[in-house]
Motif scaffolding. Structure first.
Motif, PDB file in Angstrom:
ATOM      1  N   GLU A  83       0.727  -1.323  -0.049  1.00 50.36           N
ATOM      2  CA  GLU A  83       0.084  -0.090  -0.039  1.00 50.36           C
ATOM      3  C   GLU A  83       0.892   1.233  -0.029  1.00 50.36           C
ATOM      4  O   GLU A  83       0.539   2.275  -0.601  1.00 50.36           O
ATOM      5  CB  GLU A  83      -0.801   0.182   1.289  1.00 50.36           C
ATOM      6  CG  GLU A  83      -2.245   0.084   0.777  1.00 50.36           C
ATOM      7  CD  GLU A  83      -2.984  -0.310   2.039  1.00 50.36           C
ATOM      8  OE1 GLU A  83      -3.022   0.553   2.999  1.00 50.36           O
ATOM      9  OE2 GLU A  83      -3.771  -1.423   2.099  1.00 50.36           O
ATOM     10  N   GLU A  84       2.019   1.201   0.520  1.00 45.93           N
ATOM     11  CA  GLU A  84       2.876   2.385   0.632  1.00 45.93           C
ATOM     12  C   GLU A  84       3.230   2.719  -0.532  1.00 45.93           C
ATOM     13  O   GLU A  84       3.485   3.881  -1.072  1.00 45.93           O
ATOM     14  CB  GLU A  84       4.055   2.000   1.712  1.00 45.93           C
ATOM     15  CG  GLU A  84       3.765   2.128   3.157  1.00 45.93           C
ATOM     16  CD  GLU A  84       3.077   3.086   3.698  1.00 45.93           C
ATOM     17  OE1 GLU A  84       3.705   4.268   3.583  1.00 45.93           O
ATOM     18  OE2 GLU A  84       2.077   3.173   4.105  1.00 45.93           O
ATOM     19  N   HIS A  87       0.663   4.158  -2.684  1.00 48.44           N
ATOM     20  CA  HIS A  87       0.396   5.661  -2.224  1.00 48.44           C
ATOM     21  C   HIS A  87       1.405   6.539  -2.723  1.00 48.44           C
ATOM     22  O   HIS A  87       1.184   7.723  -3.179  1.00 48.44           O
ATOM     23  CB  HIS A  87       0.648   5.592  -0.615  1.00 48.44           C
ATOM     24  CG  HIS A  87      -0.091   6.956   0.109  1.00 48.44           C
ATOM     25  ND1 HIS A  87      -0.020   7.045   1.262  1.00 48.44           N
ATOM     26  CD2 HIS A  87      -0.893   7.900  -0.622  1.00 48.44           C
ATOM     27  CE1 HIS A  87      -0.720   8.296   1.507  1.00 48.44           C
ATOM     28  NE2 HIS A  87      -1.274   8.679   0.339  1.00 48.44           N
ATOM     29  N   GLU A  88       2.719   6.469  -2.535  1.00 44.94           N
ATOM     30  CA  GLU A  88       3.747   6.759  -3.195  1.00 44.94           C
ATOM     31  C   GLU A  88       3.615   7.313  -4.766  1.00 44.94           C
ATOM     32  O   GLU A  88       3.696   8.530  -5.104  1.00 44.94           O
ATOM     33  CB  GLU A  88       5.274   6.238  -3.066  1.00 44.94           C
ATOM     34  CG  GLU A  88       6.438   7.089  -3.388  1.00 44.94           C
ATOM     35  CD  GLU A  88       7.635   6.124  -3.281  1.00 44.94           C
ATOM     36  OE1 GLU A  88       7.711   5.145  -2.846  1.00 44.94           O
ATOM     37  OE2 GLU A  88       8.692   6.755  -4.116  1.00 44.94           O
ATOM     38  N   LEU A  91       0.817   9.965  -5.467  1.00 44.12           N
ATOM     39  CA  LEU A  91       1.322  11.235  -5.065  1.00 44.12           C
ATOM     40  C   LEU A  91       2.021  11.918  -6.007  1.00 44.12           C
ATOM     41  O   LEU A  91       2.223  13.090  -6.069  1.00 44.12           O
ATOM     42  CB  LEU A  91       1.851  11.294  -3.713  1.00 44.12           C
ATOM     43  CG  LEU A  91       0.855  10.943  -2.465  1.00 44.12           C
ATOM     44  CD1 LEU A  91       1.796  10.806  -0.967  1.00 44.12           C
ATOM     45  CD2 LEU A  91      -0.024  12.169  -2.278  1.00 44.12           C
ATOM     46  N   MET A 109      -7.804   0.397  -1.639  1.00 38.45           N
ATOM     47  CA  MET A 109      -7.101   1.267  -1.033  1.00 38.45           C
ATOM     48  C   MET A 109      -6.628   2.009  -2.429  1.00 38.45           C
ATOM     49  O   MET A 109      -6.198   3.382  -2.052  1.00 38.45           O
ATOM     50  CB  MET A 109      -5.888   0.915  -0.292  1.00 38.45           C
ATOM     51  CG  MET A 109      -6.259   0.296   1.188  1.00 38.45           C
ATOM     52  SD  MET A 109      -7.275   1.783   2.003  1.00 38.45           S
ATOM     53  CE  MET A 109      -6.292   2.639   2.616  1.00 38.45           C
ATOM     54  N   LEU A 110      -6.286   1.543  -3.448  1.00 37.36           N
ATOM     55  CA  LEU A 110      -5.959   2.387  -4.774  1.00 37.36           C
ATOM     56  C   LEU A 110      -6.869   3.458  -5.095  1.00 37.36           C
ATOM     57  O   LEU A 110      -6.696   4.364  -5.129  1.00 37.36           O
ATOM     58  CB  LEU A 110      -5.604   1.486  -5.716  1.00 37.36           C
ATOM     59  CG  LEU A 110      -5.037   2.195  -7.105  1.00 37.36           C
ATOM     60  CD1 LEU A 110      -3.777   3.095  -6.599  1.00 37.36           C
ATOM     61  CD2 LEU A 110      -4.732   1.258  -8.235  1.00 37.36           C
ATOM     62  N   TYR A 112      -9.085   4.789  -3.211  1.00 38.64           N
ATOM     63  CA  TYR A 112      -9.318   5.686  -2.104  1.00 38.64           C
ATOM     64  C   TYR A 112      -8.121   6.667  -2.268  1.00 38.64           C
ATOM     65  O   TYR A 112      -8.379   7.810  -2.186  1.00 38.64           O
ATOM     66  CB  TYR A 112      -9.462   4.993  -0.615  1.00 38.64           C
ATOM     67  CG  TYR A 112      -9.230   5.883   0.285  1.00 38.64           C
ATOM     68  CD1 TYR A 112     -10.410   6.890   0.342  1.00 38.64           C
ATOM     69  CD2 TYR A 112      -8.218   6.167   1.254  1.00 38.64           C
ATOM     70  CE1 TYR A 112     -10.449   7.795   1.515  1.00 38.64           C
ATOM     71  CE2 TYR A 112      -8.334   7.062   2.160  1.00 38.64           C
ATOM     72  CZ  TYR A 112      -9.467   7.821   2.285  1.00 38.64           C
ATOM     73  OH  TYR A 112      -9.387   8.915   3.301  1.00 38.64           O
ATOM     74  N   ARG A 113      -6.730   6.043  -2.172  1.00 35.66           N
ATOM     75  CA  ARG A 113      -5.680   6.831  -2.227  1.00 35.66           C
ATOM     76  C   ARG A 113      -5.592   7.830  -3.473  1.00 35.66           C
ATOM     77  O   ARG A 113      -5.038   8.888  -3.341  1.00 35.66           O
ATOM     78  CB  ARG A 113      -4.399   6.048  -2.091  1.00 35.66           C
ATOM     79  CG  ARG A 113      -4.169   5.277  -0.985  1.00 35.66           C
ATOM     80  CD  ARG A 113      -3.569   5.886   0.155  1.00 35.66           C
ATOM     81  NE  ARG A 113      -3.280   4.850   1.150  1.00 35.66           N
ATOM     82  CZ  ARG A 113      -3.068   5.249   2.458  1.00 35.66           C
ATOM     83  NH1 ARG A 113      -3.667   6.397   3.040  1.00 35.66           N
ATOM     84  NH2 ARG A 113      -2.539   4.470   3.231  1.00 35.66           N
ATOM     85  N   SER A 114      -5.960   7.126  -4.657  1.00 37.83           N
ATOM     86  CA  SER A 114      -5.870   8.166  -5.671  1.00 37.83           C
ATOM     87  C   SER A 114      -6.629   9.338  -5.726  1.00 37.83           C
ATOM     88  O   SER A 114      -6.310  10.493  -6.082  1.00 37.83           O
ATOM     89  CB  SER A 114      -6.088   7.330  -7.092  1.00 37.83           C
ATOM     90  OG  SER A 114      -5.636   5.842  -7.113  1.00 37.83           O
ATOM     91  N   ALA A 117      -5.486  11.816  -3.219  1.00 41.55           N
ATOM     92  CA  ALA A 117      -4.503  12.490  -3.835  1.00 41.55           C
ATOM     93  C   ALA A 117      -4.881  13.350  -4.904  1.00 41.55           C
ATOM     94  O   ALA A 117      -3.926  13.993  -5.638  1.00 41.55           O
ATOM     95  CB  ALA A 117      -3.509  11.459  -4.350  1.00 41.55           C
TER      96      ALA A 117
END
Ligand code: NDP
Ligand code: MG
Length: 385
Positions: A83-84, A87-88, A91, A109-110, A112-114, A117
């Protein structure tokens, strides 16, 4: 130029997306990829694309990739994991859009994170929208990112909705090919093998969605996906069986006019639209030959034979964590069926039992969705022991 982070690059949607990107090199560039395993196919993609990032779920898998590509001239890829790692990547300003083509709830999670960001999200991974629709919509709203559906029916609806004001929409009509067992007697469902269920008449897709199409769980997931994507009530989404799969979905407006989107049953259509939106790519697909098709048929679905449509509607009415539980329990029992642990005719009944055993709770953030997922999985496990 649109720079794409393509997650699930070795899957059915991923490979189609890569073909689209390579066909329009002056418009699209795949600058980052993610997959579930390091395979020969992924290695070939890395050599061909020299992406900025290649992300795998585990350190071990990522190390395999790093070692295998260490001495390749021209490969300057950063290999990260988990996931880290995702996330990187999301961003990074190098990407304009994320195409989430991961299969199943691992895609949550992808998405959500996208969106958090501020990256536009071309969304094939319907499971993330089903599990966390309100949370993804809120993340998109606050970062001003856009969600562009890749699921063919939702891409069709997205296109049809451009013909009128949202307040003039009466209902959405999702079409379904019916899958391989539409005409099979319910009494014969217990004899359906994995190979039979993996043989979809119209679409060539990954295993999970192919099983979901044969039980109509896929259409159930799509009812929920449509409600969250287009802010509709469960009663405003109808389903019609349409074996020719030429009409990909329709919108009925208040004046009685129905707008349909049509095309070949080719995922390059919706993928290309999501990546070219609001424009279109020249020559993306072979145009539909209606004279060759001849007849277009539409039937009401058989809810008795395929209980997943009503289960999805029930999940929507219950709201809160129930759609996430519906989605995760289905994923669990599809896996159980593929692993030979349960028979085909037990999938829907088991999902229903998990839903009955779940006490829905409010989803205030993405951690609550993960908790709903965990509860659904552990309740499901108790049913096959
Ligand atoms: P596939 O099983 O063919 O491909 C899934 C891809 O996701 C593979 O590249 C797989 O890699 C990768 N993957 C799996 N787990 C992870 C993970 N944890 N992190 C990163 N990558 C991962 O599935 P499809 O392409 O058929 O479907 C993808 C999504 O699109 C699903 O949500 C499906 O519902 C949706 N969709 C698909 C359609 C289709 O025509 N196929 C149509 C409409 C929607 P690996 O194989 O190495 O594990
Ligand atoms: Mg679909």
């Amino acid at each position: 130029m649109r720079n794409i982070f393509l997650a699930g690059s070795t899957g059915s949607i991923g490979k189609n997306a890569l073909e689209v990107a390579l066909a329009y090199p002056d418009r699209l560039a795949v600058k980052g990829i993610a997959a579930g395993h390091f395979t020969a196919e992924l290695k070939e993609q890395i050599i061909r694309l020299n992406p900025l990032y290649c992300i795998l779920p585990s350190r071990a898998e990522s190390n395999k990739a790093k070692t295998a590509l260490k001495n390749f001239k021209g490969v300057e890829t950063k290999f990260t994991f988990g996931e880290e790692g995702l996330h990187e990547a999301v961003l990074d300003d190098a990407f304009d859009i994320v195409l989430n083509a991961i299969s199943g709830s691992s895609g949550l999670m992808l998405s959500y994170r996208s969106l958090a960001a501020g990256k536009d999200l071309a969304l094939a991974n319907k499971e993330s929208m089903v599990m966390a629709g309100d949370i993804l919509n809120a993340a998109a709203k606050s970062s001003k990112a856009e969600i562009i559906p890749v699921d063919s029916e939702h891409s069709a609806l997205f296109q049809c909705l451009r013909c009128g004001a949202k307040s003039d929409v009466n209902k959405l009509i999702l079409t379904a090919s019916g899958g391989p067992f539409y005409k099979t007697d319910k009494a014969d469902f217990k004899r359906i093998t994995v190979d039979m269920a993996l043989n979809h008449p119209k679409w060539k897709m990954g295993k999970k969605i192919t099983i979901d199409s044969s039980t109509l769980a896929n259409k159930g997931l799509e009812i929920i996906e449509a409600c969250f994507l287009f802010n509709m009530d469960e009663k405003q989404v109808d389903v019609l069986i349409h074996p020719q799969a030429a009409v990909h979905s329709m919108v009925e407006f208040k004046d009685g006019s129905v707008i349909a989107q049509m095309g070949e049953a080719d995922m390059k259509g919706p993928i290309g639209y999501a990546l070219s939106y609001p424009r279109r790519f020249n020559g993306l697909m072979k145009p539909l030959n209606l004279a060759e098709i001849g007849n277009l048929e539409f039937f009401a679905p058989d809810n008795e034979k395929f209980p997943f449509l009503n289960l999805a509607r029930y999940a929507l009415r219950a709201g809160k964590s129930m759609p996430a539980v519906f989605c995760e329990a289905n994923e669990f029992f599809v896996k159980s069926f593929l692993d030979g642990k349960i028979s085909f005719n037990k999938i829907a009944g088991n999902v229903e039992k998990v839903m009955q055993g779940h006490r829905p709770f409010k989803l205030s953030g993405i951690e609550d969705v993960i908790e709903a997922k965990r509860q659904a999985w552990s309740l499901s496990e108790t049913l096959i022991k």
